[in-house]
Design a protein around this motif. Structure first.
Motif, short mmCIF file in Angstrom:
data_model
loop_
_atom_site.label_atom_id
_atom_site.label_comp_id
_atom_site.label_asym_id
_atom_site.label_seq_id
_atom_site.Cartn_x
_atom_site.Cartn_y
_atom_site.Cartn_z
N GLU A 32 0.15 -8.20 -7.34
CA GLU A 32 0.41 -7.79 -5.96
C GLU A 32 1.85 -8.10 -5.56
O GLU A 32 2.50 -7.31 -4.90
CB GLU A 32 -0.57 -8.47 -5.01
CG GLU A 32 -1.98 -7.94 -5.12
CD GLU A 32 -2.99 -8.74 -4.32
OE1 GLU A 32 -2.62 -9.80 -3.74
OE2 GLU A 32 -4.16 -8.32 -4.27
N GLU A 33 2.36 -9.26 -5.98
CA GLU A 33 3.74 -9.63 -5.67
C GLU A 33 4.71 -8.66 -6.33
O GLU A 33 5.70 -8.25 -5.72
CB GLU A 33 4.02 -11.06 -6.11
CG GLU A 33 3.34 -12.11 -5.26
CD GLU A 33 3.48 -13.51 -5.81
OE1 GLU A 33 4.13 -13.69 -6.87
OE2 GLU A 33 2.93 -14.43 -5.20
N LEU A 34 4.45 -8.31 -7.57
CA LEU A 34 5.31 -7.37 -8.28
C LEU A 34 5.27 -6.00 -7.62
O LEU A 34 6.30 -5.34 -7.47
CB LEU A 34 4.90 -7.26 -9.75
CG LEU A 34 5.23 -8.45 -10.63
CD1 LEU A 34 4.61 -8.28 -12.02
CD2 LEU A 34 6.73 -8.65 -10.75
N ASP A 35 4.08 -5.57 -7.22
CA ASP A 35 3.94 -4.26 -6.57
C ASP A 35 4.68 -4.22 -5.23
O ASP A 35 5.28 -3.21 -4.89
CB ASP A 35 2.46 -3.91 -6.35
CG ASP A 35 1.75 -3.55 -7.65
OD1 ASP A 35 2.46 -3.28 -8.64
OD2 ASP A 35 0.51 -3.55 -7.66
N ARG A 36 4.66 -5.33 -4.49
CA ARG A 36 5.37 -5.38 -3.22
C ARG A 36 6.87 -5.24 -3.45
O ARG A 36 7.57 -4.56 -2.70
CB ARG A 36 5.09 -6.69 -2.49
CG ARG A 36 3.93 -6.57 -1.55
CD ARG A 36 3.78 -7.80 -0.68
NE ARG A 36 2.67 -8.57 -1.26
CZ ARG A 36 2.70 -9.85 -1.56
NH1 ARG A 36 3.75 -10.57 -1.31
NH2 ARG A 36 1.65 -10.45 -2.08
N SER A 40 9.51 -1.43 -2.33
CA SER A 40 10.63 -1.41 -1.40
C SER A 40 11.69 -0.38 -1.80
O SER A 40 12.55 -0.04 -1.00
CB SER A 40 11.27 -2.79 -1.31
OG SER A 40 11.81 -3.16 -2.56
N ALA A 41 11.64 0.14 -3.03
CA ALA A 41 12.60 1.15 -3.48
C ALA A 41 12.26 2.50 -2.86
O ALA A 41 11.14 2.75 -2.43
CB ALA A 41 12.57 1.25 -4.99
N GLU A 42 13.24 3.37 -2.83
CA GLU A 42 13.02 4.71 -2.29
C GLU A 42 12.07 5.48 -3.20
O GLU A 42 12.13 5.36 -4.40
CB GLU A 42 14.35 5.46 -2.22
CG GLU A 42 15.35 4.85 -1.27
CD GLU A 42 16.66 5.62 -1.29
OE1 GLU A 42 16.62 6.86 -1.50
OE2 GLU A 42 17.69 4.98 -1.11
N PRO A 43 11.22 6.30 -2.61
CA PRO A 43 10.32 7.10 -3.45
C PRO A 43 11.12 8.12 -4.27
O PRO A 43 12.07 8.72 -3.77
CB PRO A 43 9.39 7.79 -2.45
CG PRO A 43 10.06 7.67 -1.14
CD PRO A 43 11.00 6.51 -1.20
N GLY A 44 10.76 8.29 -5.50
CA GLY A 44 11.42 9.26 -6.37
C GLY A 44 12.67 8.72 -7.04
O GLY A 44 13.34 9.44 -7.76
N VAL A 45 13.01 7.45 -6.82
CA VAL A 45 14.20 6.85 -7.43
C VAL A 45 13.75 5.81 -8.44
O VAL A 45 12.96 4.93 -8.13
CB VAL A 45 15.10 6.19 -6.36
CG1 VAL A 45 16.27 5.49 -7.01
CG2 VAL A 45 15.56 7.21 -5.36
N ASP A 46 14.27 5.92 -9.65
CA ASP A 46 13.95 4.96 -10.70
C ASP A 46 14.71 3.67 -10.42
O ASP A 46 15.94 3.66 -10.39
CB ASP A 46 14.34 5.52 -12.06
CG ASP A 46 13.89 4.65 -13.21
OD1 ASP A 46 13.42 3.52 -12.96
OD2 ASP A 46 14.01 5.09 -14.37
N PRO A 47 14.00 2.54 -10.18
CA PRO A 47 14.69 1.30 -9.83
C PRO A 47 15.58 0.76 -10.96
O PRO A 47 16.50 0.01 -10.70
CB PRO A 47 13.55 0.33 -9.52
CG PRO A 47 12.35 0.90 -10.17
CD PRO A 47 12.55 2.39 -10.22
N ASP A 48 15.31 1.18 -12.20
CA ASP A 48 16.12 0.72 -13.32
C ASP A 48 17.52 1.31 -13.29
O ASP A 48 18.47 0.70 -13.78
CB ASP A 48 15.46 1.06 -14.66
CG ASP A 48 14.18 0.27 -14.87
OD1 ASP A 48 14.08 -0.83 -14.32
OD2 ASP A 48 13.30 0.78 -15.59
N ILE A 49 17.66 2.51 -12.74
CA ILE A 49 18.97 3.16 -12.74
C ILE A 49 19.53 3.37 -11.34
O ILE A 49 20.55 4.02 -11.16
CB ILE A 49 18.91 4.50 -13.50
CG1 ILE A 49 17.91 5.45 -12.86
CG2 ILE A 49 18.61 4.28 -14.96
CD1 ILE A 49 17.93 6.85 -13.45
N ALA A 50 18.88 2.79 -10.34
CA ALA A 50 19.36 2.92 -8.96
C ALA A 50 20.72 2.26 -8.83
O ALA A 50 20.95 1.16 -9.33
CB ALA A 50 18.37 2.29 -7.99
N GLY A 51 21.65 2.94 -8.21
CA GLY A 51 22.97 2.37 -7.97
C GLY A 51 23.96 2.62 -9.09
O GLY A 51 25.12 2.23 -8.98
#
Length: 63
Positions: A32-36, A40-51
């Motif tokens: 649950e902590e990991l899912d939270r 928080s990232a934008e939908p449709g954006v891969d958090p690994d390559i964001a930014g």
């Protein structure tokens, strides 16, 4: 004598079940902590390559 052995086995099994339940609860809480954190990232954006900016990168000295 046999009844005390049976009691010990029962007690041991109860301890195993309790430990398993505690472990499952910790796993669920961790998930649950990991899912939270992920939500928080934008939908449709891969958090690994964001930014990451495509193209030439600045020289390390300029940073």
């Amino acid at each position: 004598m046999a009844s005390s052995t049976t009691f010990q086995k029962r007690q041991k099994e109860q301890n195993r079940q309790n430990k398993r339940q505690e472990k499952d609860a910790r796993r669920k809480q961790r998930r649950e902590e990991l899912d939270r954190g992920r939500s928080s990232a934008e939908p449709g954006v891969d958090p690994d390559i964001a930014g990451i900016v495509p193209g030439p990168q600045p020289v390390a000295e300029d940073l």
